[in-house]
Design an enzyme around this catalytic site. Structure first.
Site, mmCIF file in Angstrom:
data_model
loop_
_atom_site.group_PDB
_atom_site.id
_atom_site.type_symbol
_atom_site.label_atom_id
_atom_site.label_comp_id
_atom_site.label_asym_id
_atom_site.label_seq_id
_atom_site.Cartn_x
_atom_site.Cartn_y
_atom_site.Cartn_z
ATOM 1 C CB ALA A 158 6.044 44.145 17.430
ATOM 2 C CB SER A 186 4.711 48.517 10.551
ATOM 3 O OG SER A 186 2.901 50.166 11.384
ATOM 4 C CB ILE A 202 -5.406 41.102 20.411
ATOM 5 C CG1 ILE A 202 -3.770 40.860 20.488
ATOM 6 C CG2 ILE A 202 -6.084 40.279 19.642
ATOM 7 C CD1 ILE A 202 -3.171 41.406 18.961
ATOM 8 N NE ARG A 229 -30.827 70.787 5.112
ATOM 9 C CZ ARG A 229 -31.273 71.273 5.899
ATOM 10 N NH1 ARG A 229 -32.811 71.083 6.883
ATOM 11 N NH2 ARG A 229 -30.435 72.698 6.432
ATOM 12 C CG HIS A 275 -25.761 63.714 6.194
ATOM 13 N ND1 HIS A 275 -25.792 62.739 5.231
ATOM 14 C CD2 HIS A 275 -26.633 62.642 6.754
ATOM 15 C CE1 HIS A 275 -26.144 61.796 5.451
ATOM 16 N NE2 HIS A 275 -26.951 61.116 5.809
ATOM 17 C CD GLU A 299 -6.373 41.834 8.581
ATOM 18 O OE1 GLU A 299 -5.795 41.976 7.957
ATOM 19 O OE2 GLU A 299 -6.930 41.637 10.020
#
Ligand code: FAD
Length: 379
Positions: A130, A132, A157, A268, A338, A363
């Site tokens: 369980a 979404s 969790i 750079r 980079h 979430e």
């Protein structure tokens, strides 16, 4: 319309920024490398009132508004994504369910020490089957005399290995589907409550994430958060608020990646000049700056609506969705700017790139945010 922050909001942002620069940023690389949860830093944040920032002073908090809290999450996340996720979870998922739905007794017993930062709390909704679809909760709670007997498991969790209390959802009336789910307060030292060794994750390695096993866990009947069978709706409301904080965290991580990329681009040199002089690089940085600004505005609007006591579910979903996706994109572009060095651990954008991915998952995934928005616009 006024886009200026209040004096209080500026003061809170600056206080958290100073702490994050001094105490959190220097630990970001270490927690990423070792996977150590920075418990001591959290206790310091607790002493400074950060862990109860948006909780009323009556219950041990600082009584700040949601915008100030979003600013705080952004600053912590800008210094370190791992600290940011655990901070957002400690407040939005640890404190807020008690603040919103707890009885006076539950607030005194749990919210006060949580908001004062003396203990951490966790929020156990997700299960192996369980995610979404949280209505598919399989953990059960059966009333035996004056006690609930809870059986099941929860996965992914945040902060739970260090939490003193965890609110878990459990089926209390199978015949009612999602309307038969109850939120139950479980002190983590209750016999039968145990946690797995923390997961090994792609990023956010210093944020503790573990599985919970609930094996005949017995808690008093009064440990129902609010009302029996209201758990699902409580958790959905909690997640609406949590989305503002994940949006803010996304802005913080994106901001850090942008700042690192801008600085690197100026330093750079290739083809005899700094790479920031190339339009291709300038356009990447311009897009990052624009997206971050827009995402921050969206987060603050959702927070403002919440503070006005107005509906904010649609705006929170939009803010979380937009901010998380521009965060991933900004970190991707920061690595690109980079070049090969961005792929190496000695530069922080490599860590940010890994940390950013969770923003599109936790979430409520991006797909779920789009479903939420589609429902709000009447699809
Ligand atoms: C680091 C971390 C910390 C977390 N902390 C917590 C916590 O503290 N407490 C807690 O309860 N949970 C926590 N979670 C769980 C998190 O909220 C879930 O992982 C998330 O909601 C997705 O659930 P799932 O992983 O089961 O994925 P699934 O639901 O299995 O989704 C898999 C894929 O299918 C897609 N999908 C699913 N349903 C639909 C649909 N209807 N339409 C279109 N696409 C769909 C998803 O978007 C995703 O792309 C955490 C997760 C992580 C990784």
């Amino acid at each position: 319309m006024n886009f200026d922050l209040t004096q209080d909001q500026i003061m809170i942002r600056n206080t958290v920024r100073d702490f994050a620069e001094a105490e959190i940023k220097p630990k970001a690389e270490h927690v990423d490398k070792t996977g150590e949860f920075p418990y001591d830093t959290f206790m310091k944040m607790g002493e400074l009132g950060f862990l109860g920032l948006p909780i009323s002073e009556e219950y041990g908090g600082a009584g700040a508004d949601t915008i100030a809290y979003a600013l705080a999450v952004e600053e912590v996340g800008r210094a370190c994504g791992s600290h940011g996720l655990s901070y957002a979870a400690a407040v939005s998922l640890g404190c807020n369910p008690f603040a919103a739905f707890g009885t006076e007794e539950q607030k005194q017993k749990w919210l006060v020490p949580l908001a004062e930062g003396k203990i951490l709390g966790a929020f156990g909704l997700t299960e192996p089957n369980a995610g979404s679809d949280a209505s598919g909760t399989q953990t059960t709670a059966v009333l035996e005399g004056d006690e609930w007997v809870v059986n099941g498991s929860k996965c992914f969790i945040t902060n739970v290995s260090f939490a003193k209390v965890c609110v878990v959802t459990a089926l209390t009336d199978r015949s009612r589907g999602s309307k038969g789910i109850t939120a139950i307060i479980v002190p983590t030292d209750t016999p039968g409550f145990s946690t797995s060794t923390p997961y090994e994750k792609l990023g956010l390695k210093g944020s503790n994430t573990a599985e919970i096993i609930l094996d005949n866990v017995r808690v008093p009947k009064e440990n129902v958060l609010g009302t029996v069978n209201d758990g699902f709706i409580q958790f959905m409301k909690t997640l609406d608020g949590g989305r503002i904080s994940i949006g803010a965290l996304s802005v913080g991580i994106a901001q850090a990646a942008y700042e690192a990329a801008l600085q690197y681009a100026k330093e750079r040199k290739q083809f005899g000049q700094s790479i920031s002089k190339f339009q291709a690089i300038q356009f990447k940085l311009a897009d990052m700056a624009m997206h971050i600004e827009l995402a921050r505005n969206a987060v603050h609007k959702a927070a403002w609506l919440k503070d006005q006591g107005r509906p904010f579910g649609k705006e929170a979903a939009m803010a979380k969705l937009f901010a998380s996706e521009i965060c991933m994109k900004a970190c991707d572009q920061a690595v690109q700017i980079h070049g090969g060095y961005g792929y190496m651990k000695e530069y922080p954008v490599e860590r940010m790139f890994r940390d950013a991915k969770l923003m599109e998952i936790g979430e409520g995934t991006s797909e779920i945010q789009r479903i939420v928005i589609a429902r709000h616009i009447g699809c």
